[in-house]
Motif scaffolding. Structure first.
Motif, PDB file in Angstrom:
ATOM      1  N   GLU A  76      14.398  -9.918 -13.531  1.00 30.16           N
ATOM      2  CA  GLU A  76      13.296 -10.776 -13.955  1.00 30.16           C
ATOM      3  C   GLU A  76      12.967 -10.630 -15.437  1.00 30.16           C
ATOM      4  O   GLU A  76      12.187 -11.404 -15.972  1.00 30.16           O
ATOM      5  CB  GLU A  76      12.039 -10.450 -13.147  1.00 30.16           C
ATOM      6  CG  GLU A  76      12.205 -10.627 -11.657  1.00 30.16           C
ATOM      7  CD  GLU A  76      11.003 -10.151 -10.881  1.00 30.16           C
ATOM      8  OE1 GLU A  76      10.632 -10.804  -9.916  1.00 30.16           O
ATOM      9  OE2 GLU A  76      10.434  -9.103 -11.255  1.00 30.16           O
ATOM     10  N   LYS A 111      12.503 -15.054 -11.236  1.00 25.47           N
ATOM     11  CA  LYS A 111      11.068 -14.913 -11.452  1.00 25.47           C
ATOM     12  C   LYS A 111      10.251 -15.819 -10.540  1.00 25.47           C
ATOM     13  O   LYS A 111       9.148 -15.461 -10.135  1.00 25.47           O
ATOM     14  CB  LYS A 111      10.721 -15.229 -12.911  1.00 25.47           C
ATOM     15  CG  LYS A 111      11.052 -14.127 -13.897  1.00 25.47           C
ATOM     16  CD  LYS A 111      10.628 -14.541 -15.301  1.00 25.47           C
ATOM     17  CE  LYS A 111      10.902 -13.438 -16.306  1.00 25.47           C
ATOM     18  NZ  LYS A 111      10.505 -13.850 -17.675  1.00 25.47           N
ATOM     19  N   GLN A 112      10.783 -16.961 -10.236  1.00 22.65           N
ATOM     20  CA  GLN A 112       9.994 -17.945  -9.503  1.00 22.65           C
ATOM     21  C   GLN A 112       9.862 -17.562  -8.027  1.00 22.65           C
ATOM     22  O   GLN A 112      10.681 -16.814  -7.503  1.00 22.65           O
ATOM     23  CB  GLN A 112      10.643 -19.318  -9.622  1.00 22.65           C
ATOM     24  CG  GLN A 112      12.017 -19.417  -8.951  1.00 22.65           C
ATOM     25  CD  GLN A 112      12.720 -20.719  -9.257  1.00 22.65           C
ATOM     26  OE1 GLN A 112      12.234 -21.520 -10.037  1.00 22.65           O
ATOM     27  NE2 GLN A 112      13.863 -20.925  -8.633  1.00 22.65           N
ATOM     28  N   ALA A 114      10.356 -17.371  -4.208  1.00 22.75           N
ATOM     29  CA  ALA A 114      11.582 -17.677  -3.463  1.00 22.75           C
ATOM     30  C   ALA A 114      11.330 -18.581  -2.265  1.00 22.75           C
ATOM     31  O   ALA A 114      12.282 -19.075  -1.664  1.00 22.75           O
ATOM     32  CB  ALA A 114      12.231 -16.376  -2.985  1.00 22.75           C
ATOM     33  N   SER A 123       8.937 -13.310  -5.502  1.00 28.67           N
ATOM     34  CA  SER A 123      10.252 -13.579  -6.081  1.00 28.67           C
ATOM     35  C   SER A 123      11.320 -12.861  -5.267  1.00 28.67           C
ATOM     36  O   SER A 123      11.015 -11.994  -4.434  1.00 28.67           O
ATOM     37  CB  SER A 123      10.292 -13.086  -7.529  1.00 28.67           C
ATOM     38  OG  SER A 123      10.175 -11.660  -7.560  1.00 28.67           O
TER      39      SER A 123
END
Length: 566
Positions: A76, A111-112, A114, A123
């Motif tokens: 990340e 990072k976003q 999931a 994430s």
């Protein structure tokens, strides 16, 4: 997994690690690019890959590779550089070959959220860390509220919780086979959680339902169906911790440790009994000093019982108070991974995202609180001297009057009362600040155990060193032509225990008697990787678990105990 070797476009790729730089796939992996185009994937932009809606395969790779928390964090942290050990990298490249999109995914993908169970807001690295936490027996047994409390105490990240759990695993044998040498009696726990006891049983401390001594290991059958993960012993008493966080005690029915010193009448409990005052605390470790008992919860909180009258542990209660009280002061907000107890002091290994630190509290006589003085400490106090030594503690041990730690670099530090040379510095002086044992500078230590004026160190090569007071051959050194000279010896510097040369397996635990009963009944256990147990020292009460042909005596040479702890 911290080693990183980076490459540039001009340098040849390393065979150990690889930096994936921001270049088109066709330049980096032409053959792979052609294969991707055959599958119709081409040079799609990050975020448009087929598995974005179902990251289970990526999650499986991350967890099956058993990534360190640092590795998960790196996913990340950088948009252009990935740091992977060679085996994990090979597996990820295999995934790339199958799926054709991971090389194009930047850190934004990791990072976003999931959008994956059990927490759709997490994430992929956070989900992987949570998954690896759930594989730990203790964490799995915790309720959701306890897990969340631990997460917040560790810094609000499952990656930090994983780091906390790994630190606890490396510093203790919680949940693994272990052998505990008490003052006159012994407890052995198998890897499956069964418990054997032997030796002195005058107070019911063997938990067998009788007060008869036992010279051979006996299974505590009343614990059937309960998996024990850790044990602690004191004078005339035993405490066991189960994998569900429950605490069982037997022997002298007092936690204060003061009643026997004040001639109070004691009630004896001969079978394991649930400690009701601790039933609302998920306990993962218990330790016993001569004057107190302390437990560590799954959330990393330390609770103590007794010493209220002395106000040495931040309590404001009287000496008859048996309720567990949280340790006040700086450890209220810091999770603790390991605790150790001496006669009248407590040592704690506290977790912080940047490493582990040592705190001490209690009686400071002999300098055993390692703050440069002999003053008592009412509240836990940070031992700042490790920063001066540039030493990162990873595990600790508490003897009756002295203590020791092993650093990440393999150095050993000792401090406290130097009675009979148990600090290993070549004298018997007390040491009020941690001091590196120079006699061990030629080895890298991986484990240390402190007993009653004795210290044992295990090197990464499997060698064992001991020093201190060998009053009953409990240091493992054979004296005399036939090894029958049991005269007390004093070693003020580390000495290789050559009598253990016959133990060809890797030694994973040394268990010396660490609680004084003012009698020469101390002994030592050696546990191997496969669960074989060896004993030496005093066996006058059957605590070695070995039958003697005549009257119980001593064993100078390590002898196999007929019990399998695997």
């Amino acid at each position: 997994m911290d080693t990183t070797i980076t490459t540039t476009a001009e340098a040849a790729p390393s065979t150990e690690n690889l930096e994936i730089i921001d270049q088109p796939l066709s330049l980096l992996f032409p053959a792979l690019q052609r294969r991707l185009q055959r599958h119709g994937l081409g040079d799609s932009v990050p975020g448009e890959f087929p598995l974005a809606a179902n990251p289970s395969m990526v999650l499986h790779i991350l967890t099956s590779c058993n990534f360190d928390p640092q590795d998960l964090a790196r996913l990340e942290a950088s948009s252009h550089v990935f740091h992977f050990p060679v085996l994990e990298l090979a597996m990820l490249l295999l995934l790339i070959d199958l799926c054709g999109w991971l090389l194009q995914a930047t850190c934004s993908f990791f990072k976003q959220p999931a959008n994956f169970a059990p927490d759709f807001s997490l994430s992929l690295p956070e989900l992987a860390a949570l998954d690896m936490c759930l594989k730990r027996t203790i964490f799995k047994a915790m309720v959701e509220e306890e897990r969340e409390v631990l997460k917040q105490r560790c810094g609000g990240s499952w990656k930090l919780v994983l780091k906390f759990l790994q630190a606890a695993e490396s510093s203790t044998r919680r949940g693994k086979s272990q052998a505990i040498a008490g003052p006159g009696h012994s407890i052995a726990v198998t890897s499956s959680g069964a418990v054997y006891s032997f030796g002195d049983n005058s107070s019911g401390q063997l938990g067998l339902g009788t007060l008869e001594n036992q010279a051979r290991p006996q299974l505590i059958r009343s614990l059937q169906g309960i998996r024990i993960i850790q044990a602690a012993v004191g004078v005339g008493k035993t405490v066991l911790v189960s994998d569900t966080g429950r605490v069982y005690a037997f022997g002298e029915d007092n936690f204060e440790g003061e009643a026997d010193l004040q001639n109070h009448e004691l009630k004896l409990v001969a079978e394991p009994r649930l400690v009701e005052s601790l039933k609302d605390i998920f306990v993962v470790q218990a330790v016993m000093g001569r004057l107190f008992t302390a437990v560590l919860s799954g959330e990393g909180r330390v609770y103590t019982l007794c010493w209220g009258a002395y106000e040495k542990l931040g309590h404001h209660t009287d000496s008859s108070d048996r309720e567990p009280r949280p340790l006040l002061g700086p450890l209220e907000n810091l999770p603790v991974v390991q605790i150790a107890a001496g006669y009248c002091y407590l040592v704690a290994l506290a977790f912080q995202p940047n490493g582990l630190s040592v705190y001490t509290v209690g009686c400071g006589l002999g300098g055993k609180l390692e703050h440069g003085s002999t003053a008592h400490e009412k509240y836990p106090r940070l031992v700042a001297h490790f920063n001066t030594l540039n030493l990162q503690p990873v595990c600790l041990a508490g003897g009756s009057w002295h203590a020791a730690v092993v650093g990440r670099d393999g150095r050993v530090c000792t401090w406290g009362w130097g009675n009979c040379g148990c600090l290993g510095h070549g004298n018997e002086d007390y040491q009020a600040l941690p001091k590196v044992v120079e006699g061990l500078s030629h080895i890298k230590a991986v484990y240390v155990a402190a007993g009653d004026s004795t210290t044992f160190v295990v090197s990464d090569a499997g060698d064992i060193y001991s020093f201190g007071y060998g009053e009953s051959s409990n240091l493992g050194h054979i004296i005399g032509a036939r090894g029958q000279d049991y005269s007390p010896i004093i070693l003020t510097k580390p000495k290789l225990v050559t009598s253990l040369n016959k133990v060809t397996e890797r030694i994973v635990q040394i268990g010396p008697t660490n609680s004084s009963s003012w009698t020469a009944d101390v002994h030592t256990f050696v546990l191997t990787e496969s669960g074989k147990l060896y004993a030496f020292g005093s066996g006058n009460k059957g605590q070695l678990g070995i039958e003697f042909s005549g009257q119980p005596g001593m064993k100078a040479k390590p002898e196999r105990v007929q019990i399998d702890l695997s």
